[in-house]
Every structure is written in C-alpha cells, then in structure tokens.
Design a protein around this motif. Structure first.
Motif, PDB file in Angstrom:
ATOM      1  N   SER A   5       0.837  -1.204   0.000  1.00 52.26           N
ATOM      2  CA  SER A   5       0.000   0.000   0.000  1.00 52.26           C
ATOM      3  C   SER A   5       0.869   1.249   0.000  1.00 52.26           C
ATOM      4  O   SER A   5       2.070   1.183   0.283  1.00 52.26           O
ATOM      5  N   THR A   6       0.245   2.348  -0.338  1.00 53.04           N
ATOM      6  CA  THR A   6       0.879   3.651  -0.189  1.00 53.04           C
ATOM      7  C   THR A   6      -0.009   4.498   0.711  1.00 53.04           C
ATOM      8  O   THR A   6      -1.226   4.305   0.770  1.00 53.04           O
ATOM      9  N   ILE A   7       0.623   5.421   1.415  1.00 57.26           N
ATOM     10  CA  ILE A   7      -0.078   6.388   2.247  1.00 57.26           C
ATOM     11  C   ILE A   7       0.483   7.745   1.848  1.00 57.26           C
ATOM     12  O   ILE A   7       1.689   7.965   1.915  1.00 57.26           O
ATOM     13  N   LYS A   8      -0.415   8.618   1.381  1.00 53.18           N
ATOM     14  CA  LYS A   8       0.018   9.936   0.901  1.00 53.18           C
ATOM     15  C   LYS A   8      -0.735  11.015   1.658  1.00 53.18           C
ATOM     16  O   LYS A   8      -1.950  10.914   1.859  1.00 53.18           O
ATOM     17  N   PHE A   9      -0.011  12.031   2.060  1.00 51.72           N
ATOM     18  CA  PHE A   9      -0.580  13.144   2.812  1.00 51.72           C
ATOM     19  C   PHE A   9      -0.682  14.365   1.905  1.00 51.72           C
ATOM     20  O   PHE A   9       0.316  14.772   1.300  1.00 51.72           O
ATOM     21  N   TYR A  10      -1.887  14.965   1.824  1.00 47.78           N
ATOM     22  CA  TYR A  10      -2.137  16.113   0.955  1.00 47.78           C
ATOM     23  C   TYR A  10      -2.596  17.325   1.776  1.00 47.78           C
ATOM     24  O   TYR A  10      -3.466  17.198   2.638  1.00 47.78           O
ATOM     25  N   THR A  11      -2.030  18.481   1.440  1.00 44.69           N
ATOM     26  CA  THR A  11      -2.411  19.723   2.113  1.00 44.69           C
ATOM     27  C   THR A  11      -3.773  20.207   1.611  1.00 44.69           C
ATOM     28  O   THR A  11      -4.343  19.638   0.668  1.00 44.69           O
ATOM     29  N   LYS A  12      -4.256  21.291   2.198  1.00 44.05           N
ATOM     30  CA  LYS A  12      -5.522  21.893   1.773  1.00 44.05           C
ATOM     31  C   LYS A  12      -5.464  22.370   0.327  1.00 44.05           C
ATOM     32  O   LYS A  12      -6.491  22.540  -0.310  1.00 44.05           O
ATOM     33  N   ASN A  14      -4.068  20.614  -2.015  1.00 41.97           N
ATOM     34  CA  ASN A  14      -3.908  19.357  -2.754  1.00 41.97           C
ATOM     35  C   ASN A  14      -2.465  19.099  -3.187  1.00 41.97           C
ATOM     36  O   ASN A  14      -2.202  18.501  -4.227  1.00 41.97           O
ATOM     37  N   LYS A  15      -1.524  19.522  -2.356  1.00 47.69           N
ATOM     38  CA  LYS A  15      -0.104  19.257  -2.611  1.00 47.69           C
ATOM     39  C   LYS A  15       0.321  18.060  -1.759  1.00 47.69           C
ATOM     40  O   LYS A  15       0.106  18.034  -0.545  1.00 47.69           O
ATOM     41  N   CYS A  16       0.933  17.067  -2.397  1.00 43.38           N
ATOM     42  CA  CYS A  16       1.418  15.898  -1.663  1.00 43.38           C
ATOM     43  C   CYS A  16       2.697  16.281  -0.925  1.00 43.38           C
ATOM     44  O   CYS A  16       3.688  16.664  -1.538  1.00 43.38           O
ATOM     45  N   ILE A  17       2.666  16.190   0.410  1.00 46.74           N
ATOM     46  CA  ILE A  17       3.838  16.558   1.212  1.00 46.74           C
ATOM     47  C   ILE A  17       4.605  15.342   1.713  1.00 46.74           C
ATOM     48  O   ILE A  17       5.733  15.475   2.177  1.00 46.74           O
ATOM     49  N   LEU A  18       3.982  14.158   1.624  1.00 42.74           N
ATOM     50  CA  LEU A  18       4.648  12.944   2.081  1.00 42.74           C
ATOM     51  C   LEU A  18       4.000  11.750   1.409  1.00 42.74           C
ATOM     52  O   LEU A  18       2.772  11.671   1.314  1.00 42.74           O
ATOM     53  N   ALA A  19       4.835  10.833   0.940  1.00 45.20           N
ATOM     54  CA  ALA A  19       4.348   9.581   0.353  1.00 45.20           C
ATOM     55  C   ALA A  19       5.190   8.451   0.925  1.00 45.20           C
ATOM     56  O   ALA A  19       6.418   8.508   0.885  1.00 45.20           O
ATOM     57  N   ILE A  20       4.519   7.439   1.476  1.00 42.03           N
ATOM     58  CA  ILE A  20       5.242   6.285   2.007  1.00 42.03           C
ATOM     59  C   ILE A  20       4.653   4.996   1.439  1.00 42.03           C
ATOM     60  O   ILE A  20       3.489   4.925   1.064  1.00 42.03           O
ATOM     61  N   TYR A  21       5.522   4.007   1.353  1.00 43.37           N
ATOM     62  CA  TYR A  21       5.173   2.684   0.846  1.00 43.37           C
ATOM     63  C   TYR A  21       5.183   1.729   2.017  1.00 43.37           C
ATOM     64  O   TYR A  21       6.082   1.760   2.855  1.00 43.37           O
ATOM     65  N   ASN A  22       4.169   0.884   2.090  1.00 40.92           N
ATOM     66  CA  ASN A  22       4.075  -0.110   3.145  1.00 40.92           C
ATOM     67  C   ASN A  22       4.145  -1.495   2.511  1.00 40.92           C
ATOM     68  O   ASN A  22       3.377  -1.789   1.593  1.00 40.92           O
ATOM     69  N   LYS A  45      -0.870  14.089  17.714  1.00 38.31           N
ATOM     70  CA  LYS A  45      -0.990  15.490  18.135  1.00 38.31           C
ATOM     71  C   LYS A  45       0.283  16.242  17.765  1.00 38.31           C
ATOM     72  O   LYS A  45       1.292  16.157  18.432  1.00 38.31           O
ATOM     73  N   GLY A  46       0.210  16.965  16.664  1.00 39.87           N
ATOM     74  CA  GLY A  46       1.367  17.694  16.177  1.00 39.87           C
ATOM     75  C   GLY A  46       1.050  19.166  15.986  1.00 39.87           C
ATOM     76  O   GLY A  46      -0.063  19.627  16.225  1.00 39.87           O
ATOM     77  N   ASN A  47       2.035  19.881  15.523  1.00 38.40           N
ATOM     78  CA  ASN A  47       1.909  21.312  15.285  1.00 38.40           C
ATOM     79  C   ASN A  47       1.598  21.532  13.806  1.00 38.40           C
ATOM     80  O   ASN A  47       2.462  21.908  13.027  1.00 38.40           O
ATOM     81  N   GLY A  48       0.377  21.245  13.396  1.00 36.27           N
ATOM     82  CA  GLY A  48      -0.029  21.391  12.011  1.00 36.27           C
ATOM     83  C   GLY A  48       0.030  20.085  11.244  1.00 36.27           C
ATOM     84  O   GLY A  48       0.574  19.081  11.699  1.00 36.27           O
ATOM     85  N   PHE A  49      -0.542  20.114  10.051  1.00 42.23           N
ATOM     86  CA  PHE A  49      -0.680  18.913   9.228  1.00 42.23           C
ATOM     87  C   PHE A  49       0.674  18.346   8.796  1.00 42.23           C
ATOM     88  O   PHE A  49       0.871  17.129   8.772  1.00 42.23           O
ATOM     89  N   ASP A  50       1.626  19.217   8.457  1.00 41.96           N
ATOM     90  CA  ASP A  50       2.962  18.751   8.062  1.00 41.96           C
ATOM     91  C   ASP A  50       3.595  17.922   9.175  1.00 41.96           C
ATOM     92  O   ASP A  50       4.193  16.871   8.933  1.00 41.96           O
ATOM     93  N   ASP A  51       3.452  18.415  10.391  1.00 45.17           N
ATOM     94  CA  ASP A  51       3.979  17.730  11.565  1.00 45.17           C
ATOM     95  C   ASP A  51       3.313  16.367  11.751  1.00 45.17           C
ATOM     96  O   ASP A  51       3.973  15.370  12.052  1.00 45.17           O
TER      97      ASP A  51
END
Length: 146
Positions: A5-12, A14-22, A45-51
């Motif tokens: 699988s892949t897990i991808k994180f997108y900002t508001k 719609n920019k992909c800031i992180l992509a990981i492969y499992n 619990k982080g300091n924003g979505f990037d965190d």
C-alpha cells in the motif's frame, strides 16, 4: 508476499507533502486500521498537518512495519490519501489492480472517501466479511444498516 500500500498526505491546496510505501498488511483491516488508530491516539498530536505527516512515519517506524519513502506517483494494491481539509481530515482509499499483459496499473475502484469515523465504519464492515461474524457492539452502532 504482502499486500502493498501507499499512504500519501495532501495539504488543503492538494499538494502531496509525504508519500510512504508499506510492504504488507495494506488492506483495510491492516493499514486502514493503523491510520485510524494513529489519528485517534495522542501520537497524532502535532503542530499542524505537516507535523502530523512526519509523526505518522515515526508511528510506523516504532512497530514491526516495513515502511519506506516513495513518490506521489507510486501505485500499489491499496492507496490511502489523507487530506487536510477545512472540515478536518478526510481519507480516500483506492484499490488498484496490476495487469501483467499490459504492464500497467489500473484503478479497480475508489473504495471510500470520508472522515475518520467513516473509515472506522468501513474497517468494521471489512472485519465482519473476513471473520464471517457480527458482534453485538457492531449491531448496536449500525442497526440501521442491517
């Protein structure tokens, strides 16, 4: 052989800031459950979505998971997109199939799009299919669907 699988994180925006492969357990009751448990725990619990995206990598590296960096273009059997929206976290789950004769991936279906609670409901549905049983707690939560 695992269910990749892949897990991808997108900002508001719609920019992909992180992509990981499992490497394995990419199905809904595996990686889907990991995503749900992470976001419901104190570990998210982080300091924003990037965190939060980086904290997810730390969460995965704490366990016996085979998780690696990848690119936004990577496609596997299950692909989870975690979106930061004005309404909160939204998750898209896409299932893909690889066709050897064409040497290409093709979208089989977009399984779900919704909130973390929607993800939990879908995990419960898939667990029931896998085990072939329905427990009383599930019936109480979902009686309108039976």
């Amino acid at each position: 052989m695992g269910t990749h699988s892949t897990i991808k994180f997108y900002t508001k925006h719609n920019k992909c800031i992180l992509a990981i492969y499992n490497q394995y357990d990419g199905y809904i009751t595996g990686e889907g459950a990991n995503i749900y448990e992470f976001f419901k725990s104190e570990k998210s619990k982080g300091n924003g979505f990037d965190d939060i995206a980086l904290l997810y990598v730390l969460y995965k590296k704490e366990g016996p998971y085979h998780t690696y960096a990848t690119t936004e273009q990577d496609i596997q059997e299950y692909n989870y997109e975690i979106h930061d929206t004005d309404e909160g976290i939204k998750i898209t789950i896409k299932e893909e199939h690889y066709y050897e004769e064409k040497d290409e991936w093709a979208l089989a279906t977009t399984l779900r799009y919704g909130t973390l609670d929607d993800l939990k409901h879908y995990i419960d549905e898939e667990t029931i299919k896998e085990k072939g049983t329905i427990n009383n707690e599930w019936i109480k939560r979902n009686r309108t669907f039976i």
